[in-house]
Design a protein around this motif. Structure first.
Motif, short mmCIF file in Angstrom:
data_model
loop_
_atom_site.label_atom_id
_atom_site.label_comp_id
_atom_site.label_asym_id
_atom_site.label_seq_id
_atom_site.Cartn_x
_atom_site.Cartn_y
_atom_site.Cartn_z
N GLN A 112 61.39 8.10 -46.06
CA GLN A 112 61.21 9.25 -45.17
C GLN A 112 59.81 9.85 -45.33
OE1 GLN A 112 64.29 12.09 -46.04
NE2 GLN A 112 65.63 11.31 -44.43
N ARG A 116 57.03 10.28 -42.48
CA ARG A 116 56.62 11.65 -42.09
C ARG A 116 55.11 11.83 -42.22
NH1 ARG A 116 59.49 14.01 -45.47
NH2 ARG A 116 61.38 14.29 -44.23
N ALA A 130 63.72 17.00 -38.51
CA ALA A 130 64.57 17.08 -39.71
C ALA A 130 65.81 17.90 -39.38
CB ALA A 130 63.79 17.70 -40.86
N VAL A 187 66.65 12.62 -40.98
CA VAL A 187 65.59 12.84 -39.99
C VAL A 187 65.91 11.99 -38.77
CG1 VAL A 187 63.13 12.58 -39.51
CG2 VAL A 187 63.89 13.34 -41.78
#
Length: 443
Positions: A112, A116, A130, A187
């Motif tokens: 993640q 991101r 999120a 997410v």
């Protein structure tokens, strides 16, 4: 040379692909090319591996090839859940061994974080949010699954919220479900948009060739990848093509190409959005693995994903699409009776590489050949992190955190061997049939 006997050829109506920002595909490969590294498969795993190899070996040329257009294949066809938590369907509480679960959580969180950071750095327009996820149940069996998973999350020390059915319409609009377990760490993304964006911000020493289906491979001191219009010769090969890795001569009869089917509605009108209610952006996964996954998207469409088929050659069967679209319609009408006029714009299939023991492969396949294969349905996070860590392992780059994760992946036994045909197809098809039948209203 080894003949590659089956090539990717996905169906044409993937809603994520058609509703994501358009891009100009990179040209296919022609002629003769020599490179230090070749990576096959430009999905989440291959993009991550090529990117990290380029960063770790800035003076080396990396060639990344994909049989189709980036964002059109498997990585752009999933439901768009970048999940943080482990979910071991083989364990009674869906968590299993706590040390293993804690390391799995670290892997998923790193995946993640990598994504991101890239989305933020390069401004990738993929509606990454999120927003967490709801795991919802309507039947007694499903509620029992939620209760078991809650106990597992307690042991793992993870946050969750139990939401009873009467309160669920405030969250997801529908009153169909009896109970849901909300976990905040997931997410949500538009998967095809994310893959396209990742491909368009690769380091300069990565050359991406799309529409380049490898048809023959020669292994040895040098790896030769041949296709209709030329050859690529590389010192080292990384396979990041999931179940198609078996077609390259490795891990035969270990990965099961199972296809899931999805439909995406037209955008809801303002009046229909008001009629639906709930939050503007959410995702629901089923308590029963054979149930329906749902999404409400950034452009106010509803995704319904359910129904399975086992396609041993790794290629879709387009004849299944209309049959499963009818199932999607029934699932949609059960959950959203307040939206009777909303039709589907797109129906498509997408493959999973599953192993009977739910394990993936990470490491060396043969001299000069390496792989990160078999994501078991967690391609967004698991593909990203294993592709990245494989490149770090090859460069002997080990921070304290990444070194621990690399050792964990290397120690994993890998996917186990499945029975030969026709027993394999008989067993998998019977399992899929019974699972979908048993899911009942969860489907």
């Amino acid at each position: 040379m080894l003949k590659v006997t089956s090539l990717p050829s996905d169906d044409k109506m993937c809603g994520w692909y058609h509703t994501s920002p358009s891009r100009t595909p990179r040209p296919g490969h022609t002629g003769e090319t020599h490179a230090r590294w070749a990576v096959v498969g430009a999905g989440f795993t291959g993009l991550a591996a090529a990117r990290q190899l380029a960063l770790n070996f800035p003076d080396d040329d990396i060639v990344l090839v994909d049989a189709q257009e980036v964002g059109f294949g498997t990585s752009g066809r999933n439901a768009g859940f970048a999940i943080d938590l482990p979910h071991d369907i083989g364990a009674d509480d869906y968590i299993g061994d706590i040390p293993t679960a804690k390391t799995t959580l670290k892997l998923n969180l790193l995946g993640q974080t990598i994504l991101r950071d890239l989305v933020d750095e390069h401004g990738i327009d993929c509606h990454m949010t999120a927003s967490g996820k709801y795991q919802a149940a309507v039947e007694d069996r499903g509620v029992a699954v939620l209760d078991a998973y809650r106990r597992g999350l307690d042991k793992l020390g993870q946050q969750y919220e139990v939401i009873e059915g009467a309160a669920l319409p405030e969250h997801i609009g529908t009153s169909f479900y009896r109970k849901a377990l909300f976990t905040p760490g997931t997410v949500l993304v538009q998967p095809s948009a994310l893959v396209k964006g990742l491909a368009d911000c690769l380091p300069p020493n990565v050359t991406l060739y799309e529409g380049t289906a490898i048809t023959d491979v020669e292994y040895g001191e040098k790896i030769v990848l041949a296709h209709r219009h030329g050859r690529i010769t590389a010192d080292q090969l990384v396979l990041a093509n999931n179940a198609f890795g078996m077609r390259f001569g490795f891990l035969e009869r270990t990965m099961l190409p199972v296809f899931l089917y999805a439909s995406l509605t037209r955008p809801l009108t303002n009046a229909e959005q008001a009629q639906l209610g709930g939050k503007p952006f959410w995702g629901v996964i089923p308590a029963d693995p054979f149930g329906s996954t749902l999404r409400r998207t950034h452009d106010n469409r509803i995704l319904v994903r359910n129904s399975f088929s086992f396609n041993p050659d790794g290629r879709p069967k387009t004849s299944y699409l209309s049959r499963f679209a009818d199932r999607h319609r029934l699932s949609f009408e059960r959950r959203f009776p307040m939206l009777p006029e909303v039709e589907f714009d797109y129906t498509w299939s997408g493959s999973l590489a599953l192993a009977q023991n739910h394990k993936g492969f990470f490491g060396q396949l043969a001299p000069n050949v390496y792989g990160a294969l078999c994501c078991n349905g967690l391609g967004i996070t698991r593909g990203t992190v294993t592709g990245t860590l494989l490149a770090d392992w090859l460069a002997n780059r080990r921070t304290a955190q990444r070194g621990e994760l690399i050792d964990f992946l290397l120690a994993t036994s890998g996917p186990n061997k499945a029975p030969p045909e026709p027993f394999l197809s008989m067993g998998v098809n019977a399992t899929l049939w019974w699972g979908q039948r048993k899911a009942g209203l969860e489907s």
